[in-house]
Scaffold this motif. Structure first.
Motif, PDB file in Angstrom:
ATOM      1  N   CYS A 136       0.853  -1.196   0.000  1.00  0.00           N
ATOM      2  CA  CYS A 136       0.000   0.000   0.000  1.00  0.00           C
ATOM      3  C   CYS A 136       0.889   1.245   0.000  1.00  0.00           C
ATOM      4  O   CYS A 136       1.810   1.344   0.818  1.00  0.00           O
ATOM      5  N   CYS A 138      -0.036   4.267   0.914  1.00  0.00           N
ATOM      6  CA  CYS A 138      -0.403   4.839   2.215  1.00  0.00           C
ATOM      7  C   CYS A 138       0.285   6.178   2.498  1.00  0.00           C
ATOM      8  O   CYS A 138       0.977   6.311   3.526  1.00  0.00           O
ATOM      9  N   ARG A 193       0.644  -7.578   1.960  1.00  0.00           N
ATOM     10  CA  ARG A 193      -0.817  -7.683   1.912  1.00  0.00           C
ATOM     11  C   ARG A 193      -1.381  -6.439   1.269  1.00  0.00           C
ATOM     12  O   ARG A 193      -1.055  -5.313   1.668  1.00  0.00           O
ATOM     13  N   ALA A 196      -2.218  -2.834   3.061  1.00  0.00           N
ATOM     14  CA  ALA A 196      -1.574  -2.757   4.375  1.00  0.00           C
ATOM     15  C   ALA A 196      -0.111  -2.371   4.225  1.00  0.00           C
ATOM     16  O   ALA A 196       0.600  -2.907   3.380  1.00  0.00           O
ATOM     17  N   THR A 198       3.458  -2.277   6.313  1.00  0.00           N
ATOM     18  CA  THR A 198       4.113  -2.887   7.475  1.00  0.00           C
ATOM     19  C   THR A 198       5.262  -1.989   7.928  1.00  0.00           C
ATOM     20  O   THR A 198       5.968  -1.415   7.095  1.00  0.00           O
ATOM     21  N   ASP A 214       0.293  -3.982  10.342  1.00  0.00           N
ATOM     22  CA  ASP A 214      -0.556  -3.057   9.591  1.00  0.00           C
ATOM     23  C   ASP A 214      -0.458  -1.703  10.285  1.00  0.00           C
ATOM     24  O   ASP A 214      -1.014  -1.503  11.366  1.00  0.00           O
TER      25      ASP A 214
END
Length: 230
Positions: A136, A138, A193, A196, A198, A214
């Motif tokens: 991700c 993010c 994932r 998510a 990490t 996550d």
């Protein structure tokens, strides 16, 4: 002995365990292909029973033929039955399990690469919060980590691309690196994932102090992040 077929369900050109004098017994793809042979067996049995002495003369050959047909039918069912749901089966996804306990373990001496494909020793950026973005991007979470990190603690973002992308445009910049060899993800022992990010918190001695499978809100890791500055 016949050879296994491509899916390993049994012999493709015959059935094992039959007497060699019966010759080659082929298992058809469709059981209806044996209807003619079955009808022939019934006709021959009726004809033999109508002739004087014919029953004894034809009994053994017809019995052999009948056994061969029944054996072939049984073999066909055994071979095709497990394939009845072919095309409808779907693999069951493995449930996610958190990374192995890495707290207290030493971060490997990995060389990642920057946007210019130059090697960057990861341990040279410690203490640090290392965020893996291969699942991700993010950006909001990265900005929050940058704003929360105390002075002297690096924020390192890592992707799996061959070269690192351009860093965020916030006042404080993260160290934007790439891990094309996947060494850091391998150290975690878990695949990326989707959706998510990490994160690893690593102190100046190179020891992992916390793993965030996550990355959540700042409140969930602020105290651990502050501890890296001591």
């Amino acid at each position: 002995m016949g050879k296994p077929d491509a899916e390993g369900h049994g012999p493709a050109d015959g059935l094992p365990g039959l007497p060699p004098e019966w010759g080659r017994v082929v298992v058809p793809d469709d059981a209806s292909a044996l209807a003619a042979e079955a009808a022939q067996v019934h006709r021959e049995l009726r004809r033999a029973s109508a002739l004087p002495g014919g029953h004894r003369a034809l009994g053994l050959p017809l019995l052999v033929l009948l056994v061969a047909v029944l054996t072939t039918l049984a073999g066909l069912l055994a071979v095709t039955w497990p394939r009845a749901n072919r095309g409808t089966d779907r693999p069951t996804p493995a449930p996610y399990s958190p990374p192995a306990i890495l707290t207290g373990q030493a971060l490997p001496a990995l060389d990642l690469v920057d946007a210019e494909d130059a090697p960057v020793p990861l341990r040279g950026l410690l203490p640090a919060m290392i965020i893996l973005l291969d699942g991700c991007p993010c950006p909001d979470r990265v900005d929050e980590a940058l704003a929360a990190a105390p002075s002297g603690v690096s924020v390192v973002t890592v992707t799996g691309r061959r070269t690192a992308p351009v860093g965020p445009t916030t006042q404080r910049q993260a160290h934007v690196l790439a891990d094309p060899a996947g060494g850091l993800r391998s150290f975690l022992g878990q695949p990326a994932r989707p959706g998510a990010a990490t994160a690893l918190l690593v102190n100046r001695a190179g020891l992992v102090t916390r793993v965030l499978p996550d990355l959540g809100t700042v409140e969930s890791y602020q105290s651990d992040l502050n501890a890296l500055a001591s």
